[in-house]
Design a protein around this motif. Structure first.
Motif, PDB file in Angstrom:
ATOM      1  N   ILE A 116       0.843  -1.199   0.000  1.00  0.00           N
ATOM      2  CA  ILE A 116       0.000   0.000   0.000  1.00  0.00           C
ATOM      3  C   ILE A 116       0.878   1.250   0.000  1.00  0.00           C
ATOM      4  CG2 ILE A 116      -1.548   1.393   1.437  1.00  0.00           C
ATOM      5  CD1 ILE A 116      -3.095  -0.715   0.033  1.00  0.00           C
ATOM      6  N   ALA A 117       1.876   1.273   0.871  1.00  0.00           N
ATOM      7  CA  ALA A 117       2.759   2.434   0.977  1.00  0.00           C
ATOM      8  C   ALA A 117       3.497   2.686  -0.335  1.00  0.00           C
ATOM      9  CB  ALA A 117       3.751   2.238   2.125  1.00  0.00           C
ATOM     10  N   ARG A 118       4.029   1.630  -0.958  1.00  0.00           N
ATOM     11  CA  ARG A 118       4.780   1.791  -2.205  1.00  0.00           C
ATOM     12  C   ARG A 118       3.871   2.217  -3.345  1.00  0.00           C
ATOM     13  NH1 ARG A 118       8.888  -3.014  -3.513  1.00  0.00           N
ATOM     14  NH2 ARG A 118       9.279  -1.563  -5.233  1.00  0.00           N
ATOM     15  N   ALA A 119       2.692   1.618  -3.416  1.00  0.00           N
ATOM     16  CA  ALA A 119       1.748   1.978  -4.479  1.00  0.00           C
ATOM     17  C   ALA A 119       1.335   3.434  -4.361  1.00  0.00           C
ATOM     18  CB  ALA A 119       0.522   1.057  -4.426  1.00  0.00           C
ATOM     19  N   ALA A 120       1.108   3.889  -3.132  1.00  0.00           N
ATOM     20  CA  ALA A 120       0.730   5.286  -2.927  1.00  0.00           C
ATOM     21  C   ALA A 120       1.879   6.216  -3.294  1.00  0.00           C
ATOM     22  CB  ALA A 120       0.313   5.508  -1.472  1.00  0.00           C
ATOM     23  N   ALA A 121       3.094   5.858  -2.892  1.00  0.00           N
ATOM     24  CA  ALA A 121       4.261   6.694  -3.195  1.00  0.00           C
ATOM     25  C   ALA A 121       4.493   6.807  -4.694  1.00  0.00           C
ATOM     26  CB  ALA A 121       5.499   6.123  -2.511  1.00  0.00           C
ATOM     27  N   GLU A 122       4.200   5.730  -5.423  1.00  0.00           N
ATOM     28  CA  GLU A 122       4.414   5.696  -6.867  1.00  0.00           C
ATOM     29  C   GLU A 122       3.176   6.117  -7.651  1.00  0.00           C
ATOM     30  OE1 GLU A 122       5.805   1.794  -7.891  1.00  0.00           O
ATOM     31  OE2 GLU A 122       7.369   1.804  -6.356  1.00  0.00           O
ATOM     32  N   LEU A 123       2.072   6.436  -6.942  1.00  0.00           N
ATOM     33  CA  LEU A 123       0.790   6.761  -7.594  1.00  0.00           C
ATOM     34  C   LEU A 123       0.425   5.644  -8.570  1.00  0.00           C
ATOM     35  CD1 LEU A 123       1.361  10.570  -8.326  1.00  0.00           C
ATOM     36  CD2 LEU A 123       0.431   9.511  -6.262  1.00  0.00           C
ATOM     37  N   ALA A 124       0.493   4.416  -8.070  1.00  0.00           N
ATOM     38  CA  ALA A 124       0.392   3.244  -8.941  1.00  0.00           C
ATOM     39  C   ALA A 124      -0.634   2.239  -8.419  1.00  0.00           C
ATOM     40  CB  ALA A 124       1.763   2.578  -9.072  1.00  0.00           C
ATOM     41  N   TYR A 155      -0.989  -7.170  -6.785  1.00  0.00           N
ATOM     42  CA  TYR A 155      -0.867  -7.808  -5.473  1.00  0.00           C
ATOM     43  C   TYR A 155      -2.084  -8.684  -5.179  1.00  0.00           C
ATOM     44  CZ  TYR A 155      -0.987  -8.505  -0.452  1.00  0.00           C
ATOM     45  OH  TYR A 155      -1.079  -9.098   0.784  1.00  0.00           O
ATOM     46  N   SER A 156      -3.280  -8.189  -5.431  1.00  0.00           N
ATOM     47  CA  SER A 156      -4.481  -8.962  -5.119  1.00  0.00           C
ATOM     48  C   SER A 156      -4.524 -10.256  -5.936  1.00  0.00           C
ATOM     49  CB  SER A 156      -5.741  -8.129  -5.365  1.00  0.00           C
ATOM     50  OG  SER A 156      -5.842  -7.739  -6.722  1.00  0.00           O
ATOM     51  N   HIS A 157      -4.024 -10.199  -7.166  1.00  0.00           N
ATOM     52  CA  HIS A 157      -3.986 -11.410  -7.999  1.00  0.00           C
ATOM     53  C   HIS A 157      -2.954 -12.398  -7.456  1.00  0.00           C
ATOM     54  CE1 HIS A 157      -3.281 -13.837 -11.710  1.00  0.00           C
ATOM     55  NE2 HIS A 157      -4.584 -13.656 -11.845  1.00  0.00           N
ATOM     56  N   GLU A 158      -1.809 -11.889  -7.028  1.00  0.00           N
ATOM     57  CA  GLU A 158      -0.780 -12.766  -6.453  1.00  0.00           C
ATOM     58  C   GLU A 158      -1.249 -13.371  -5.130  1.00  0.00           C
ATOM     59  OE1 GLU A 158       2.539 -10.177  -6.152  1.00  0.00           O
ATOM     60  OE2 GLU A 158       3.053 -10.291  -8.292  1.00  0.00           O
ATOM     61  N   LEU A 159      -1.951 -12.579  -4.326  1.00  0.00           N
ATOM     62  CA  LEU A 159      -2.485 -13.091  -3.070  1.00  0.00           C
ATOM     63  C   LEU A 159      -3.501 -14.187  -3.329  1.00  0.00           C
ATOM     64  CD1 LEU A 159      -2.829 -13.010   0.009  1.00  0.00           C
ATOM     65  CD2 LEU A 159      -4.472 -11.128  -0.311  1.00  0.00           C
ATOM     66  N   VAL A 164      -7.721  -9.403   3.816  1.00  0.00           N
ATOM     67  CA  VAL A 164      -6.818  -8.665   2.931  1.00  0.00           C
ATOM     68  C   VAL A 164      -7.349  -8.642   1.504  1.00  0.00           C
ATOM     69  CG1 VAL A 164      -4.480  -8.510   2.009  1.00  0.00           C
ATOM     70  CG2 VAL A 164      -4.838  -9.117   4.401  1.00  0.00           C
ATOM     71  N   ILE A 165      -7.937  -9.732   1.055  1.00  0.00           N
ATOM     72  CA  ILE A 165      -8.538  -9.723  -0.281  1.00  0.00           C
ATOM     73  C   ILE A 165      -9.649  -8.686  -0.343  1.00  0.00           C
ATOM     74  CG2 ILE A 165      -9.949 -11.047  -1.920  1.00  0.00           C
ATOM     75  CD1 ILE A 165      -8.332 -13.514  -1.200  1.00  0.00           C
ATOM     76  N   ARG A 166     -10.512  -8.660   0.668  1.00  0.00           N
ATOM     77  CA  ARG A 166     -11.591  -7.669   0.687  1.00  0.00           C
ATOM     78  C   ARG A 166     -11.030  -6.247   0.710  1.00  0.00           C
ATOM     79  NH1 ARG A 166     -13.870 -11.337   4.130  1.00  0.00           N
ATOM     80  NH2 ARG A 166     -13.230 -10.252   6.035  1.00  0.00           N
TER      81      ARG A 166
END
Length: 552
Positions: free
Chosen positions: A483-491, A498-502, A536-538
């Motif tokens: 979550i932190a990395r995605a937010a930092a990268e606006l991605a 991630y949800s698919h890998e989970l 986490v999936i939800r």
């Protein structure tokens, strides 16, 4: 603190201890510590190449640096650490670490993954902002999916965020809207008229004119054309804007603010032009007003007021962005179509010319979307013979599939949207694959309830030693960092991936590890892992604006 953070802190502490002991020299500009999961379990739970990356700083061989760090590692989380290859440092965790990590995750509950508030200024995200002259098409849909997911992602990461839609309700497009409706109105009433070549030819314009006739008949024929155009512009504008807002809401894209361009004319637009002239960052030439945008990196100066006294679109955008800065946002994020690429420098130049910090403004550019059906490109709407609308896409593949397919690729890459795949009820369809994992989890709990298995306080989570179990725990544990990395990268595409890998890690666990029929302590421990996975999936699907069904 998650597992990776524990290891990173332990490495930092070991380096500090080694420097203090003289085993490593003092160094500045050390590289960031990167931890990865080795491809083979035998190589440990995590590994870092930090020793190789820091060899120039410490002026020692990577193997020696790794050995020194290993010698100074402390903490009850570590079973052992090994130096491997050219200087990798592999970490083997104690079994209790994963169990304790899962306990901490379970204790947080449904909000696991939501980060603490950030000490940063308020962020504004402006997206879609399509002209209110007709229905949204699939390109707008991609912007709506990315924008709304980005807002949710940033809020999940602890940022204060406002979302905004800039309504282009001034300018020539509104005149063309009125002229187009008027022409269709006259046609439907059997009056001879010539449809404007640059008018709006969509079926929705005919429908608007027909609704006017159904409601009020031909009474507007008694008005002058000027009066009729003024009336039809207002009627059509309100109708198109309401339909646009409804489509977006049904697609999961809502806005905190709707900003009307009309409110900028003429006052705010004229004011910023005067400010630019007063600062010497704009000048008059040939009866027009020009922005000195070349002083700020643009390839040429730009007209902001024409010689006829009419402002350009750029002038309105300058006034709009000046208003954004005036509202006190610490960061501005715009999501524009790729065709606006050359426009970015102009707006940033104007902000710098006004004395604002252009680095506060980030513009993300959306690439094109190509729809495919039966392996062929779909260019036209079945209903109108024109561009496929967002509403049609929602009706054909559903909101969840449409949003996921829009979000699963970086917005700066062209997207090939396979309509047939999006409708498949199989694991080939990525959104179905993820949602099916959640439905399986719901089914597991229904079955467990029937036979009296429950998640117990003090569950023996140390029993979760199967490889699929440890992989799943690690995947869940990495969610806050993601979550932190995605937010930092606006991605937001990182969360889609991630949800698919989970889901993949869960399906592997499901196929390997049974719950019903197992020894009670193990069954309860596995059910606890399933509980955390479902949460986490939800949560991750919620960030993407996608539902998590309990049955499929």
């Amino acid at each position: 603190m998650d597992i990776k953070q524990q290891i990173e802190q332990a490495i930092i502490h070991a380096i500090e201890e080694a420097v203090a002991a003289g085993a490593l020299p003092k160094g500045s500009g050390l590289p960031k510590i990167l931890l990865e999961e080795p491809p083979e379990k035998e190589l440990g739970d995590f590994a870092t190449n930090f020793a190789m990356q820091s060899a120039r700083v410490f002026r020692q061989s990577p193997q020696k640096i790794a050995a020194v760090i290993r010698a100074h590692l402390t903490g009850d989380w570590l079973e052992r650490a090994e130096v491997a290859g050219p200087g990798f440092l592999n970490f083997y965790l104690k079994k209790s670490v994963l169990a304790d990590t899962l306990r901490a995750i379970l204790a947080v509950g449904e909000e696991y993954g939501t980060l603490p508030p950030q000490e940063a200024g308020r962020i504004q995200v402006e997206y879609v902002s399509a002209n209110p002259t007709g229905p949204l098409h699939v390109g707008h849909g991609r912007g709506a999916a990315v924008g709304s997911a980005l807002v949710k992602l940033l809020r999940t990461a602890g940022y204060a965020v406002d979302s905004e839609y800039y309504v282009n309700d001034a300018g020539n497009q509104m005149n063309l809207l009125a002229i187009s409706v008027n022409a269709r109105y006259l046609e439907l009433l059997g009056k001879k008229t010539e449809f404007p070549e640059n008018g709006y030819h969509g079926a929705d314009i005919v429908e608007t004119a027909q609704r006017i006739i159904d409601r009020d008949g031909d009474k507007y024929l008694l008005l002058s054309e000027e009066e009729r155009l003024r009336l039809f512009q207002d009627v059509a504008y309100r109708e198109k804007l309401a339909a646009l807002a409804e489509d977006l809401a049904d697609f999961g894209a809502t806005f905190d603010f709707w900003f009307s361009e009309r409110t900028l004319h003429p006052g705010a637009v004229r004011r910023v032009v005067n400010v630019l002239l007063g600062r010497g960052t704009a000048y008059e030439k040939d009866g027009a007003v020009w922005l000195r945008s070349t002083d700020y990196g643009d390839d040429k100066d730009r007209v902001i007021f024409r010689d006829n006294g009419v402002p350009t679109y750029l002038a309105a955008d300058i006034a709009y962005h000046d208003d954004k800065y005036a509202r006190g946002y610490g960061r501005l994020i715009n999501i524009w179509g790729a065709d606006h690429h050359g426009y970015v420098a102009r707006v940033k130049a104007a902000m710098a010319a006004l004395g604002h910090d252009p680095e506060q403004l980030t513009v993300l550019l959306l690439q094109m979307v190509s729809l495919y059906r039966d392996g062929a490109v779909v260019k036209l709407s079945k209903r109108t013979g024109e561009t496929v609308t967002l509403r049609e896409l929602m009706e054909e593949v559903g909101v969840d599939a449409a949003r996921y397919f829009f979000l699963m690729r970086s917005l700066d890459s062209q997207l090939d949207f396979d309509l047939d795949l999006a409708k498949k009820k199989s694991n080939e369809n990525p959104v179905y694959y993820i949602q099916y994992a959640h439905a399986r989890i719901s089914s597991i709990f229904r079955q467990a309830d029937e036979v009296g298995i429950a998640v117990k306080d003090g569950a023996e989570l140390e029993l979760l030693t199967d490889e699929t179990e440890t992989v799943l725990i690690k995947k869940i544990a990495s969610y806050p960092e993601e979550i932190a990395r995605a937010a930092a990268e606006l991605a937001p595409q990182r969360i889609a991936r991630y949800s698919h890998e989970l889901a993949g890690a869960f399906h592997a666990f499901y196929n390997q590890c049974r719950i019903v029929g197992q020894e009670p302590a193990l069954a309860s421990a596995r059910l606890a892992l399933v509980l955390a996975t479902g949460r986490v999936i939800r949560h991750s699907l919620g960030v993407l604006g996608i539902s998590a069904p309990e049955k499929m």
